[in-house]
Design an enzyme around this catalytic site. Structure first.
Site, PDB file in Angstrom:
ATOM      1  N   ASP A 124    -116.099 -28.274 -14.210  1.00 29.08           N
ATOM      2  CA  ASP A 124    -115.567 -26.884 -13.310  1.00 29.08           C
ATOM      3  C   ASP A 124    -115.770 -25.924 -14.421  1.00 29.08           C
ATOM      4  O   ASP A 124    -115.221 -25.879 -15.590  1.00 29.08           O
ATOM      5  CB  ASP A 124    -113.902 -27.183 -13.133  1.00 29.08           C
ATOM      6  N   ASP A 154    -119.409 -23.487  -8.296  1.00 32.51           N
ATOM      7  CA  ASP A 154    -118.932 -23.571  -9.755  1.00 32.51           C
ATOM      8  C   ASP A 154    -118.381 -25.021 -10.127  1.00 32.51           C
ATOM      9  O   ASP A 154    -117.587 -25.070 -11.452  1.00 32.51           O
ATOM     10  CB  ASP A 154    -117.911 -22.694 -10.326  1.00 32.51           C
ATOM     11  N   GLU A 155    -118.626 -26.018  -9.482  1.00 32.64           N
ATOM     12  CA  GLU A 155    -118.036 -27.364  -9.892  1.00 32.64           C
ATOM     13  C   GLU A 155    -118.838 -28.422  -9.271  1.00 32.64           C
ATOM     14  O   GLU A 155    -119.538 -28.462  -8.135  1.00 32.64           O
ATOM     15  CB  GLU A 155    -116.355 -27.649  -9.414  1.00 32.64           C
TER      16      GLU A 155
END
Length: 359
Positions: free
Chosen positions: A9, A107-108
């Site tokens: 993350d 973003d993860e």
């Protein structure tokens, strides 16, 4: 054999990218979202730096409230093109480290490295390599959780932010989960948390020990699912994300309006934007949905599905107008949105506006 799964993350991704782009922003409270307009802005915070979080600002907060908490913060508009470019490079690094890979947002991502390493000690080495490579290439930090299940890995990645690394070995998973608040489990939002608290359940450990049949009575099948997650049981696999299921755009008005001319103009503009996105992705669609949020935040959705696929922008405008017009009766409207779904590619027969009118 126990699986070894990483959840990676990125730390306050949008804000961190902005701070790396402009080094003068490092150490400052940075808020990425809509224009606060001196505390009168009507959008929300997309993300913010950890310096801004110290003032109580968080994602999803009204931008006007954020401004009141920290008027001296640096407020920036979302630059999605930049964030996608950085995300693409980061995901390339992650994909190269995984046997199985699943990106779940900009973003993860999850990485299954079970067949690459023999134990969690080796997995930590892989995680450290990932963190070092992202830092060197992009100037960004990430937090990583390592666990035998997807759900536990995701929880672990949030335990020591920013720049954290948390390992949950198979024989520790129950002890790791036990003291945590139930809302940390995926799928348990505020409403479910309130129901669980009404049953006397506040921690994951209490949920794991609770009567399964009672959970089934209250939550249906999801009751059994949350009970298993609380016990550390999660067989869900890391796999490539499914194809795009919908394309949508929304617009929040600076001032609530009931002016039908303004509303139809905004709807027409949104239709153009959503069609542009559809065209860029190479999709056709069958279903048009309209979202209308009134001044009191009451939200309505209406949808219509065609018999055949189309890419015709005029159909988007026509259907959206027909679905929304009942709300253009003088009531003050805060937000409008259009969503296209039932997407497809390379369909032979397409509906045209003329076909639609004749139906």
């Amino acid at each position: 054999m126990s699986r070894i799964i990483l959840h990676v993350d990125m730390d306050s991704f949008y804000a961190s990218v902005e701070q790396h782009r402009d080094l003068s922003l490092e150490g400052l409270p940075v808020v990425v979202g809509s224009d606060p307009k001196g505390g009168k802005g009507r959008g929300v915070v997309s993300t913010c730096s950890y310096e801004a979080r110290k003032f109580g600002i968080h994602s999803g907060m009204p931008i006007s409230q954020a401004y009141k908490m920290c008027p001296d913060a640096v407020y920036l508009r979302v630059d999605m093109q930049l964030y996608k470019e950085v995300s693409c490079r980061v995901m390339g690094i992650l994909r190269s480290k995984a046997v199985r890979f699943q990106q779940v947002s900009v973003d993860e991502a999850y990485l299954d490295i079970s067949e690459k390493v023999v134990d969690h000690k080796r997995a930590v080495k892989v995680a450290q390599e990932i963190k070092a490579q992202i830092k060197e290439q992009e100037g960004l930090t990430c937090s990583i959780g390592i666990a035998p299940t997807r759900s536990a890995a995701k929880i672990a990645s949030d335990m020591d932010k920013p720049d954290g690394l948390t390992v949950v070995e198979p024989d520790r998973i129950a002890r790791f989960l036990e003291p945590l608040e139930v809302r940390r489990l995926q799928g348990i939002g505020r409403k479910n948390e309130e129901i669980l608290q009404g049953l006397g359940i506040r921690t994951i450990g209490q949920l794991a020990l609770f009567d399964r049949d009672k959970l089934l009575d209250v939550f249906g099948k999801w009751g059994a699912g949350m009970h298993l997650l609380a016990q550390g049981v999660d067989d869900s696999e890391v796999k490539e994300r499914a194809v795009t299921k919908s394309v949508s755009r929304e617009h929040t008005f600076d001032v609530d309006t009931g002016d039908s001319i303004v509303l139809y103009g905004a709807l027409d503009n949104i239709a153009g934007l959503v069609h542009k996105s559809l065209h860029k992705k190479g999709f056709s669609f069958r279903t048009v949905s309209v979202k209308v949020r009134l001044a009191d935040f009451t939200t309505f959705t209406r949808a219509r599905t065609l018999d055949h696929d189309t890419r015709d922008p005029d159909i988007i405008r026509q259907i959206a107008g027909e679905l929304a017009r009942d709300f253009f009766d003088g009531r003050k409207i805060r937000l409008l949105g259009i969503r296209l779904s039932n997407l497809g590619k390379n369909k032979l027969r397409q509906t045209t506006l003329e076909d639609f009118i004749m139906e």
